[in-house]
Design an enzyme around this catalytic site. Structure first.
Site, PDB file in Angstrom:
ATOM      1  N   GLU A  51       0.841  -1.207   0.000  1.00  0.00           N
ATOM      2  CA  GLU A  51       0.000   0.000   0.000  1.00  0.00           C
ATOM      3  C   GLU A  51       0.871   1.250   0.000  1.00  0.00           C
ATOM      4  O   GLU A  51       2.045   1.201   0.402  1.00  0.00           O
ATOM      5  CB  GLU A  51      -0.874  -0.044   1.272  1.00  0.00           C
ATOM      6  CG  GLU A  51      -1.805   1.143   1.441  1.00  0.00           C
ATOM      7  CD  GLU A  51      -2.825   0.953   2.564  1.00  0.00           C
ATOM      8  OE1 GLU A  51      -2.722  -0.038   3.324  1.00  0.00           O
ATOM      9  OE2 GLU A  51      -3.735   1.802   2.664  1.00  0.00           O
ATOM     10  N   ASN A  88     -12.204  -1.301  -0.718  1.00  0.00           N
ATOM     11  CA  ASN A  88     -11.478  -1.938   0.390  1.00  0.00           C
ATOM     12  C   ASN A  88     -12.135  -1.550   1.713  1.00  0.00           C
ATOM     13  O   ASN A  88     -12.433  -0.371   1.939  1.00  0.00           O
ATOM     14  CB  ASN A  88     -10.028  -1.443   0.400  1.00  0.00           C
ATOM     15  CG  ASN A  88      -9.302  -1.839   1.690  1.00  0.00           C
ATOM     16  OD1 ASN A  88      -8.933  -3.003   1.851  1.00  0.00           O
ATOM     17  ND2 ASN A  88      -9.129  -0.904   2.618  1.00  0.00           N
ATOM     18  N   GLU A  89     -12.351  -2.515   2.549  1.00  0.00           N
ATOM     19  CA  GLU A  89     -12.904  -2.268   3.894  1.00  0.00           C
ATOM     20  C   GLU A  89     -14.017  -1.225   3.829  1.00  0.00           C
ATOM     21  O   GLU A  89     -13.991  -0.213   4.559  1.00  0.00           O
ATOM     22  CB  GLU A  89     -11.798  -1.881   4.890  1.00  0.00           C
ATOM     23  CG  GLU A  89     -10.820  -3.018   5.105  1.00  0.00           C
ATOM     24  CD  GLU A  89      -9.897  -2.890   6.317  1.00  0.00           C
ATOM     25  OE1 GLU A  89      -9.872  -1.836   6.970  1.00  0.00           O
ATOM     26  OE2 GLU A  89      -9.185  -3.883   6.604  1.00  0.00           O
ATOM     27  N   TYR A 148      -6.036  -9.561  11.204  1.00  0.00           N
ATOM     28  CA  TYR A 148      -4.669  -9.351  11.669  1.00  0.00           C
ATOM     29  C   TYR A 148      -4.459 -10.009  13.027  1.00  0.00           C
ATOM     30  O   TYR A 148      -5.367 -10.031  13.856  1.00  0.00           O
ATOM     31  CB  TYR A 148      -4.379  -7.846  11.809  1.00  0.00           C
ATOM     32  CG  TYR A 148      -4.174  -7.157  10.476  1.00  0.00           C
ATOM     33  CD1 TYR A 148      -2.940  -7.179   9.840  1.00  0.00           C
ATOM     34  CD2 TYR A 148      -5.218  -6.495   9.835  1.00  0.00           C
ATOM     35  CE1 TYR A 148      -2.738  -6.555   8.615  1.00  0.00           C
ATOM     36  CE2 TYR A 148      -5.031  -5.868   8.606  1.00  0.00           C
ATOM     37  CZ  TYR A 148      -3.788  -5.900   8.003  1.00  0.00           C
ATOM     38  OH  TYR A 148      -3.592  -5.292   6.784  1.00  0.00           O
ATOM     39  N   GLU A 194      -5.736  -9.361   3.351  1.00  0.00           N
ATOM     40  CA  GLU A 194      -4.904  -8.697   4.361  1.00  0.00           C
ATOM     41  C   GLU A 194      -4.801  -9.624   5.557  1.00  0.00           C
ATOM     42  O   GLU A 194      -5.821  -9.981   6.167  1.00  0.00           O
ATOM     43  CB  GLU A 194      -5.491  -7.343   4.781  1.00  0.00           C
ATOM     44  CG  GLU A 194      -5.393  -6.300   3.688  1.00  0.00           C
ATOM     45  CD  GLU A 194      -5.756  -4.894   4.141  1.00  0.00           C
ATOM     46  OE1 GLU A 194      -5.542  -4.561   5.327  1.00  0.00           O
ATOM     47  OE2 GLU A 194      -6.259  -4.136   3.291  1.00  0.00           O
ATOM     48  N   GLN A 229       2.634  -6.130   4.832  1.00  0.00           N
ATOM     49  CA  GLN A 229       2.659  -5.461   3.554  1.00  0.00           C
ATOM     50  C   GLN A 229       4.031  -5.456   2.872  1.00  0.00           C
ATOM     51  O   GLN A 229       4.536  -4.390   2.545  1.00  0.00           O
ATOM     52  CB  GLN A 229       2.245  -4.010   3.706  1.00  0.00           C
ATOM     53  CG  GLN A 229       0.887  -3.726   4.213  1.00  0.00           C
ATOM     54  CD  GLN A 229       0.394  -2.356   3.769  1.00  0.00           C
ATOM     55  OE1 GLN A 229       1.040  -1.573   3.095  1.00  0.00           O
ATOM     56  NE2 GLN A 229      -0.822  -2.038   4.216  1.00  0.00           N
TER      57      GLN A 229
HETATM   58  O1  AHR Z   1      -2.720  -2.801   6.255  1.00  0.00           O
HETATM   59  C1  AHR Z   1      -3.027  -1.617   6.939  1.00  0.00           C
HETATM   60  C2  AHR Z   1      -4.495  -1.284   6.881  1.00  0.00           C
HETATM   61  O2  AHR Z   1      -5.228  -2.286   7.531  1.00  0.00           O
HETATM   62  C3  AHR Z   1      -5.110  -1.243   5.504  1.00  0.00           C
HETATM   63  O3  AHR Z   1      -4.915  -0.028   4.877  1.00  0.00           O
HETATM   64  C4  AHR Z   1      -6.557  -1.455   5.799  1.00  0.00           C
HETATM   65  O4  AHR Z   1      -7.235  -2.067   4.740  1.00  0.00           O
HETATM   66  C5  AHR Z   1      -6.543  -2.296   7.055  1.00  0.00           C
HETATM   67  O5  AHR Z   1      -7.377  -1.792   8.028  1.00  0.00           O
END
Ligand code: AHR
Length: 492
Positions: free
Chosen positions: A25, A172-173, A239, A296, A345
């Site tokens: 990103e 995205n999101e 995550y 992600e 990332q």
């Molecule tokens: O990877 C960092 C952020 O995490 C991304 O921009 C977003 O999609 C997610 O919340």
């Protein structure tokens, strides 16, 4: 002794190579400095993209790359990132440190990067603050081979032929930074936007809808119910955050054994998420045509002390190597539904493969796991079962071992194994069903301490070395996994 069985007659199909994909990103020092240094830089580069990073990514066969975000995607206006550099307008990167984005890395540079690495491009479009027309024109710009306003603009910017665009994400999101939408509203918007993500010329686009945040099963239900027939893939973001909250995520390098096991336990949650989201998807798509795209994933700690909090720069230890191995084993096991995954990332941000400091570059323990696991790309997944021996600390318990296996195009059996306990080795007795092994070769990533890592001063502390702890005698295979290790075995 842990008994393990591999049954080559039991398979969920092919492990798509793109399960080994990555995400980059416009965030911190990922794109700028990480990849892009500009063609007048003293750092060796090819048309502005640094050669050392490209060579490292090629060596582990990075198959797919997602760009430009993340949250950045729903702020990004692609027309700002084409044409002569001096005419490209700047913007503020509001999500990530409020820094100036000069748009020097744009569509042409991204496709150049994918070409150099050999990765399939995955472009994420702007639904949150962009228009249908803007998205449609971007797709035309990238993929149309005839005469048209957008294709001619591309030619004027130096690119005659269209690019092959493999994947396109429609936002995205969108439940969060991409517009704070309700699933019903987004599902309708998805259908509208995706209609204009056209298959121009010979290009065929795999369309990906914004999927759930972690365990938002309602989001998956609504998207599948309202839009399943218009999409090819549905994303999932999760995550691994060891700390109790987003404001106390924990340190990447200074942690206790309790934080170690908590991190591994949280990494295991990916299994439950895939099973549950997939069960919902099955109700609308029993044939599993729609892929779950885990675009992600990875560890997310407090930033390294002294660095910009908006840049999400973190170090990476053998703990991250185990988190990576556990995720990749999980994706392999669910290869009938998980079609692509993208670690967040790649360079200098979150669970990065690579860290850079001006002209220097180091490979993290996570990089070395992707090196070991590349053997699974496009392999035929085979079933691995094993005793539920546990590694327990206080009230937290995880299995002693994580594993997955596949058979490659040359008929070799590849088995990846990890020992999650930082103190004890694990002895494994392996029963290979339907495969007669004559020899075994191994490679290992391990460390002496839970916080072992590579630094610019000591870049080789954690790496890949040959592994001699496995032996084949007639039908019996014995393996001894050292504590906190990731091993790849190839049987012939
Ligand atoms: O990877 C960092 C952020 O995490 C991304 O921009 C977003 O999609 C997610 O919340």
């Amino acid at each position: 002794m842990l008994s393990m069985r591999i049954d080559t007659a039991k398979s969920k199909g092919t492990i798509h190579k793109d399960v080994y994909g990555h995400f980059s990103e416009h965030l911190g020092r990922c794109i700028y400095e990480g990849y892009w240094v500009g063609s007048d830089s003293g750092i060796p580069n090819t048309r502005g993209i640094r050669n050392d990073v490209v060579a490292a990514l090629k060596a582990i066969k990075v198959p797919a790359l997602r760009w430009p975000g993340g949250c950045f995607a729903d702020e990004y206006h692609w027309q700002d990132g084409i044409g002569p550099y001096e005419e490209r307008p700047s913007m503020i990167n509001v999500h990530w440190g409020g820094v100036e984005e000069n748009n020097h890395f744009g569509t042409h540079e991204f496709f150049e990067l994918c070409d150099l690495v050999g990765a399939d491009p995955y472009v994420c479009g702007n639904v949150g603050s962009g228009t249908v027309q803007e998205m449609r024109q971007w797709v035309e710009y990238m993929t149309f081979d005839g005469r048209s306003p957008m294709a001619d603009l591309r030619r004027r910017n130096g690119r005659e032929l269209p690019w092959k665009l493999t994947y396109f994400g429609v936002g995205n999101e969108n439940w969060g930074c991409g517009g704070n939408m309700e699933p019903e509203y987004y599902a309708d918007l998805y259908r509208r936007y995706a209609t204009y993500v056209r298959n121009f010329s010979a290009n065929r686009i795999y369309r990906i809808a914004c999927g759930p945040n972690v365990d938002n099963y309602h989001w998956t239900e609504v998207l599948m119910k309202k839009s399943a027939r218009y999409l090819d893939g549905l994303s999932l973001h999760y995550y691994t955050v060891p700390g109790p909250s987003w404001t106390e995520k924990g340190s990447a390098t200074s942690f206790t054994e309790t934080e170690w096991i908590t991190t591994l336990k949280k990494a295991m949650y990916m299994e439950e998420l895939i099973v549950k989201h997939s069960a919902i998807m099955d109700r609308y798509d029993a044939e599993k045509r729609v892929g779950l795209i885990v675009d992600e994933w990875g560890t997310w700690y407090d930033v390294e002390p002294g660095t910009n909090p908006g840049f999400l720069y973190q170090q990476n230890t053998i703990r991250d190597a185990l988190v990576a191995a556990m995720h990749l084993d999980t994706f392999n096991r669910h290869c009938d539904r998980v079609r692509m995954a993208n670690l967040a990332q790649t360079v200098n941000v979150l669970q990065a493969l690579i860290l850079t400091e001006r002209g220097k570059m180091i490979k993290t323990p996570t990089y070395h796991v992707f090196d070991l696991y590349q053997v699974h790309q496009n392999g035929r997944q085979v079933d691995v079962e094993f005793d539920d021996l546990r590694y327990t600390l206080g009230s937290t318990s995880v299995p002693q071992v994580s594993a997955s296996a596949s058979i490659d195009g040359s008929g070799r059996l590849n088995l990846t194994l990890s020992a999650l306990n930082p103190h004890d080795a694990v002895d494994i007795e392996l029963d290979l069903r339907g495969f007669s092994a004559k020899s075994v070769k191994g490679r290992i990533v391990t460390a002496n301490e839970m916080s072992s890592r590579n630094t610019f001063e000591e870049p080789e502390t954690v790496g890949v070395v040959p592994f001699n702890g496995a032996s084949v005698k007639e039908t019996s295979v014995r393996v001894t996994l050292p504590p906190m290790s990731v091993v790849a075995l190839t049987f012939e």
